[in-house]
Structures are given as structure tokens and as C-alpha cells.
Design a protein around this motif. Structure first.
Motif, PDB file in Angstrom:
ATOM      1  N   VAL A  16      -0.382 -49.757   5.786  1.00 38.33           N
ATOM      2  CA  VAL A  16      -1.656 -50.202   6.366  1.00 38.33           C
ATOM      3  C   VAL A  16      -2.485 -50.956   5.328  1.00 38.33           C
ATOM      4  CG1 VAL A  16      -3.844 -49.423   7.364  1.00 38.33           C
ATOM      5  CG2 VAL A  16      -1.682 -48.381   8.096  1.00 38.33           C
ATOM      6  N   ARG A  17      -2.574 -50.400   4.122  1.00 33.48           N
ATOM      7  CA  ARG A  17      -3.411 -51.015   3.089  1.00 33.48           C
ATOM      8  C   ARG A  17      -2.924 -52.425   2.759  1.00 33.48           C
ATOM      9  NH1 ARG A  17      -2.588 -50.451  -2.269  1.00 33.48           N
ATOM     10  NH2 ARG A  17      -1.293 -48.641  -1.893  1.00 33.48           N
ATOM     11  N   ASN A  18      -1.616 -52.623   2.770  1.00 33.20           N
ATOM     12  CA  ASN A  18      -1.062 -53.942   2.446  1.00 33.20           C
ATOM     13  C   ASN A  18      -0.821 -54.801   3.684  1.00 33.20           C
ATOM     14  OD1 ASN A  18      -0.686 -53.802  -0.551  1.00 33.20           O
ATOM     15  ND2 ASN A  18       0.462 -51.988   0.041  1.00 33.20           N
ATOM     16  N   ARG A  19      -1.234 -54.282   4.840  1.00 28.88           N
ATOM     17  CA  ARG A  19      -1.079 -55.004   6.121  1.00 28.88           C
ATOM     18  C   ARG A  19       0.358 -55.531   6.279  1.00 28.88           C
ATOM     19  NH1 ARG A  19      -5.015 -55.722   9.256  1.00 28.88           N
ATOM     20  NH2 ARG A  19      -4.044 -57.526  10.241  1.00 28.88           N
ATOM     21  N   ILE A  20       1.321 -54.679   6.040  1.00 29.10           N
ATOM     22  CA  ILE A  20       2.728 -55.060   6.187  1.00 29.10           C
ATOM     23  C   ILE A  20       3.080 -54.975   7.678  1.00 29.10           C
ATOM     24  CG2 ILE A  20       5.107 -54.492   5.541  1.00 29.10           C
ATOM     25  CD1 ILE A  20       3.873 -53.141   3.012  1.00 29.10           C
ATOM     26  N   PRO A  21       3.492 -56.072   8.287  1.00 26.56           N
ATOM     27  CA  PRO A  21       3.675 -56.080   9.743  1.00 26.56           C
ATOM     28  C   PRO A  21       4.987 -55.424  10.191  1.00 26.56           C
ATOM     29  CG  PRO A  21       4.145 -58.242   8.856  1.00 26.56           C
ATOM     30  CD  PRO A  21       3.722 -57.397   7.683  1.00 26.56           C
ATOM     31  N   LEU A  22       5.134 -54.143   9.892  1.00 29.09           N
ATOM     32  CA  LEU A  22       6.340 -53.413  10.303  1.00 29.09           C
ATOM     33  C   LEU A  22       6.219 -52.963  11.752  1.00 29.09           C
ATOM     34  CD1 LEU A  22       7.062 -50.977   7.321  1.00 29.09           C
ATOM     35  CD2 LEU A  22       8.167 -53.152   7.834  1.00 29.09           C
ATOM     36  N   GLU A  23       7.351 -52.949  12.432  1.00 27.44           N
ATOM     37  CA  GLU A  23       7.410 -52.342  13.756  1.00 27.44           C
ATOM     38  C   GLU A  23       8.246 -51.080  13.612  1.00 27.44           C
ATOM     39  OE1 GLU A  23       8.807 -55.953  14.986  1.00 27.44           O
ATOM     40  OE2 GLU A  23       6.886 -56.680  15.731  1.00 27.44           O
ATOM     41  N   ILE A  24       7.587 -49.939  13.672  1.00 30.86           N
ATOM     42  CA  ILE A  24       8.249 -48.658  13.406  1.00 30.86           C
ATOM     43  C   ILE A  24       8.507 -47.939  14.717  1.00 30.86           C
ATOM     44  CG2 ILE A  24       7.997 -46.421  12.252  1.00 30.86           C
ATOM     45  CD1 ILE A  24       6.024 -47.821  10.303  1.00 30.86           C
ATOM     46  N   ILE A  25       9.750 -47.475  14.889  1.00 29.10           N
ATOM     47  CA  ILE A  25      10.083 -46.646  16.053  1.00 29.10           C
ATOM     48  C   ILE A  25      10.457 -45.265  15.535  1.00 29.10           C
ATOM     49  CG2 ILE A  25      11.638 -46.327  18.010  1.00 29.10           C
ATOM     50  CD1 ILE A  25      12.018 -49.368  18.090  1.00 29.10           C
ATOM     51  N   VAL A  26       9.731 -44.241  15.989  1.00 24.63           N
ATOM     52  CA  VAL A  26      10.041 -42.851  15.630  1.00 24.63           C
ATOM     53  C   VAL A  26      10.634 -42.178  16.856  1.00 24.63           C
ATOM     54  CG1 VAL A  26       9.127 -40.614  14.895  1.00 24.63           C
ATOM     55  CG2 VAL A  26       8.137 -42.718  13.978  1.00 24.63           C
ATOM     56  N   ILE A  27      11.862 -41.700  16.718  1.00 28.54           N
ATOM     57  CA  ILE A  27      12.477 -40.923  17.798  1.00 28.54           C
ATOM     58  C   ILE A  27      12.081 -39.473  17.559  1.00 28.54           C
ATOM     59  CG2 ILE A  27      14.641 -40.374  18.955  1.00 28.54           C
ATOM     60  CD1 ILE A  27      15.214 -43.205  18.617  1.00 28.54           C
ATOM     61  N   ASN A  28      11.212 -38.944  18.394  1.00 29.83           N
ATOM     62  CA  ASN A  28      10.663 -37.600  18.183  1.00 29.83           C
ATOM     63  C   ASN A  28      11.373 -36.587  19.082  1.00 29.83           C
ATOM     64  OD1 ASN A  28       9.205 -35.283  17.839  1.00 29.83           O
ATOM     65  ND2 ASN A  28       7.201 -36.227  18.136  1.00 29.83           N
ATOM     66  N   ASN A  29      12.216 -35.764  18.445  1.00 28.16           N
ATOM     67  CA  ASN A  29      12.941 -34.722  19.188  1.00 28.16           C
ATOM     68  C   ASN A  29      12.274 -33.354  19.015  1.00 28.16           C
ATOM     69  OD1 ASN A  29      13.570 -34.187  16.554  1.00 28.16           O
ATOM     70  ND2 ASN A  29      15.744 -34.668  16.727  1.00 28.16           N
ATOM     71  N   ASN A  30      11.088 -33.360  18.424  1.00 30.47           N
ATOM     72  CA  ASN A  30      10.314 -32.114  18.280  1.00 30.47           C
ATOM     73  C   ASN A  30      11.017 -31.027  17.477  1.00 30.47           C
ATOM     74  OD1 ASN A  30       7.578 -31.823  19.212  1.00 30.47           O
ATOM     75  ND2 ASN A  30       8.347 -32.485  21.214  1.00 30.47           N
ATOM     76  N   CYS A  31      11.986 -31.428  16.665  1.00 32.95           N
ATOM     77  CA  CYS A  31      12.665 -30.417  15.841  1.00 32.95           C
ATOM     78  C   CYS A  31      13.283 -31.105  14.622  1.00 32.95           C
ATOM     79  CB  CYS A  31      13.751 -29.688  16.650  1.00 32.95           C
ATOM     80  SG  CYS A  31      15.119 -30.720  17.166  1.00 32.95           S
ATOM     81  N   LEU A  32      13.877 -30.319  13.732  1.00 34.15           N
ATOM     82  CA  LEU A  32      14.656 -30.875  12.627  1.00 34.15           C
ATOM     83  C   LEU A  32      16.072 -31.036  13.149  1.00 34.15           C
ATOM     84  CD1 LEU A  32      13.187 -28.795   9.657  1.00 34.15           C
ATOM     85  CD2 LEU A  32      12.499 -31.047  10.476  1.00 34.15           C
ATOM     86  N   GLY A  33      16.300 -32.180  13.799  1.00 31.58           N
ATOM     87  CA  GLY A  33      17.447 -32.339  14.668  1.00 31.58           C
ATOM     88  C   GLY A  33      18.809 -32.251  14.008  1.00 31.58           C
ATOM     89  N   MET A  34      18.954 -32.858  12.819  1.00 21.51           N
ATOM     90  CA  MET A  34      20.264 -32.851  12.183  1.00 21.51           C
ATOM     91  C   MET A  34      20.690 -31.421  11.850  1.00 21.51           C
ATOM     92  SD  MET A  34      22.657 -34.896  11.461  1.00 21.51           S
ATOM     93  CE  MET A  34      21.923 -36.525  11.507  1.00 21.51           C
ATOM     94  N   ILE A  35      19.718 -30.631  11.382  1.00 24.94           N
ATOM     95  CA  ILE A  35      20.038 -29.250  11.036  1.00 24.94           C
ATOM     96  C   ILE A  35      20.225 -28.425  12.307  1.00 24.94           C
ATOM     97  CG2 ILE A  35      19.285 -27.232   9.710  1.00 24.94           C
ATOM     98  CD1 ILE A  35      19.855 -29.781   8.035  1.00 24.94           C
ATOM     99  N   ARG A  36      19.423 -28.699  13.338  1.00 20.64           N
ATOM    100  CA  ARG A  36      19.594 -28.000  14.629  1.00 20.64           C
ATOM    101  C   ARG A  36      20.990 -28.257  15.195  1.00 20.64           C
ATOM    102  NH1 ARG A  36      19.595 -31.084  18.670  1.00 20.64           N
ATOM    103  NH2 ARG A  36      21.657 -30.221  18.932  1.00 20.64           N
ATOM    104  N   GLN A  37      21.464 -29.480  15.075  1.00 25.66           N
ATOM    105  CA  GLN A  37      22.812 -29.811  15.545  1.00 25.66           C
ATOM    106  C   GLN A  37      23.856 -29.052  14.727  1.00 25.66           C
ATOM    107  OE1 GLN A  37      23.426 -34.027  16.002  1.00 25.66           O
ATOM    108  NE2 GLN A  37      25.640 -33.846  16.163  1.00 25.66           N
ATOM    109  N   PHE A  38      23.613 -28.958  13.442  1.00 21.86           N
ATOM    110  CA  PHE A  38      24.489 -28.189  12.554  1.00 21.86           C
ATOM    111  C   PHE A  38      24.517 -26.717  12.993  1.00 21.86           C
ATOM    112  CE2 PHE A  38      25.698 -26.219   8.520  1.00 21.86           C
ATOM    113  CZ  PHE A  38      26.636 -27.102   8.019  1.00 21.86           C
ATOM    114  N   GLN A  39      23.339 -26.195  13.370  1.00 21.58           N
ATOM    115  CA  GLN A  39      23.265 -24.798  13.839  1.00 21.58           C
ATOM    116  C   GLN A  39      24.022 -24.618  15.152  1.00 21.58           C
ATOM    117  OE1 GLN A  39      18.980 -24.678  13.727  1.00 21.58           O
ATOM    118  NE2 GLN A  39      18.930 -23.443  11.874  1.00 21.58           N
ATOM    119  N   ASP A  40      24.040 -25.657  15.979  1.00 22.73           N
ATOM    120  CA  ASP A  40      24.845 -25.595  17.205  1.00 22.73           C
ATOM    121  C   ASP A  40      26.332 -25.556  16.875  1.00 22.73           C
ATOM    122  OD1 ASP A  40      23.298 -25.471  19.531  1.00 22.73           O
ATOM    123  OD2 ASP A  40      22.737 -27.575  19.357  1.00 22.73           O
ATOM    124  N   SER A  41      26.723 -26.404  15.918  1.00 21.64           N
ATOM    125  CA  SER A  41      28.145 -26.533  15.600  1.00 21.64           C
ATOM    126  C   SER A  41      28.701 -25.311  14.881  1.00 21.64           C
ATOM    127  CB  SER A  41      28.378 -27.757  14.707  1.00 21.64           C
ATOM    128  OG  SER A  41      27.966 -28.928  15.349  1.00 21.64           O
TER     129      SER A  41
END
Ligand SMILES: Cc1ncc(C[n+]2csc(CCOP(=O)(O)OP(=O)(O)O)c2C)c(N)n1
Length: 125
Positions: A10-35
Motif C-alpha cells: 500500500v505504501r508503495n502503491r504497488i498495483p498488485l491483484e491479490i487473490i486469497v483462497i480462504n478455506n478457514n483452516c491451515l489447509g495443507m496440514i489439515r489435508q495431511f491430518q486426513d491422509s
């Protein structure tokens, strides 16, 4: 894990387009816990919740939007691409039980990710 970098953006006004996929959890580790741990979601889904990343972006002074249904994808991406001269963040809500593939499998080389693929000959030589 480096959320404060939004301040730099924001401070440097960098025109990034950010997409956050929000799965409401720590997904990689949750998947590991499933496996490997019979779905015992300690500290990833049980006893944890992700923040509202659009609200965080807004707090840093960024334009932000949340979508949570497949029918909203066109609207969300159009909104994102319209804003060319400022940083923006689109939060996409998905199920906490969505898994990611391919994924490195415990004890296996990177050439044999889940779902298991046969390594190409040069890798297995
Ligand atoms: C500094 C650090 N701490 C811990 C980890 C272990 N780790 C790997 S994936 C993960 C969960 C990441 O969750 P999130 O950022 O919500 O992304 P998701 O997997 O849901 O896409 C963790 C804690 C790591 N990679 N780096």
C-alpha cells in the motif's frame, strides 16, 4: 504468515491483484491430518479460524472484496481486473475440506506426488 507486507504494498502503491483462497483452516496440514491421522484436525480446523482477509486488506487501506459462490466468480474477477492502478485483494471463500493435488506424499520423492504418478524415466535413473 507475512501479512504485514500488505503495508509495503500500500505504501508503495504497488498495483498488485491479490487473490486469497480462504478455506478457514491451515489447509495443507489439515489435508495431511486426513491422509495420515484419521481426520484429527488438531490446531488446523479444531481450535483455529482464519481471519477475514478482506477486512485486513481494508484496514491496510486496500480495496477488497469477498466472493463465496461459484456464480460470483465472473463478477469477482471482473472487479479485480478493472482496478489497474492500485493494489486490490479478492478473497474467495471455499470449503475447509477442499484438498489440493498434486501434493507431496510422506516418505515419497517429489517425483511421486499424490495422486501417485509413475516417475518419468530420467527421474528414476
Ligand atoms: C514459518 C512456517 N511455519 C510453519 C509451517 C508449516 N506449514 C506448512 S503449510 C501450513 C499451513 C498453511 O495454512 P494456510 O497458510 O492457511 O494455507 P493453506 O494450506 O490453507 O492453503 C503450515 C503451518 C511453514 N511452512 N512455515
Amino acid at each position: 504468515m507475512n501479512i504485514q507486507e500488505l503495508q509495503t504494498v500500500v505504501r508503495n502503491r504497488i498495483p498488485l491483484e491479490i487473490i486469497v483462497i480462504n478455506n478457514n483452516c491451515l489447509g495443507m496440514i489439515r489435508q495431511f491430518q486426513d491422509s495420515y491421522f484419521e481426520g484429527r484436525y488438531q490446531s488446523t480446523y479444531w481450535g483455529y479460524m482464519a481471519p477475514n482477509f478482506a477486512a485486513i486488506a481494508f484496514a491496510y487501506g486496500m480495496a477488497a472484496k469477498t466472493i463465496s459462490a461459484t456464480e460470483e466468480i465472473d463478477e469477482g474477477t471482473s472487479w479485480l481486473w478493472e482496478k489497474n492502478d492500485e493494489p486490490v485483494l479478492l478473497q474467495v471463500m471455499v470449503s475447509a475440506h477442499m484438498s489440493v493435488y498434486p501434493k507431496i506424499a510422506y516418505g515419497r520423492p517429489i517425483s511421486e506426488m499424490e495422486p501417485f504418478a509413475v516417475p518419468i524415466s530420467i527421474e528414476s535413473s
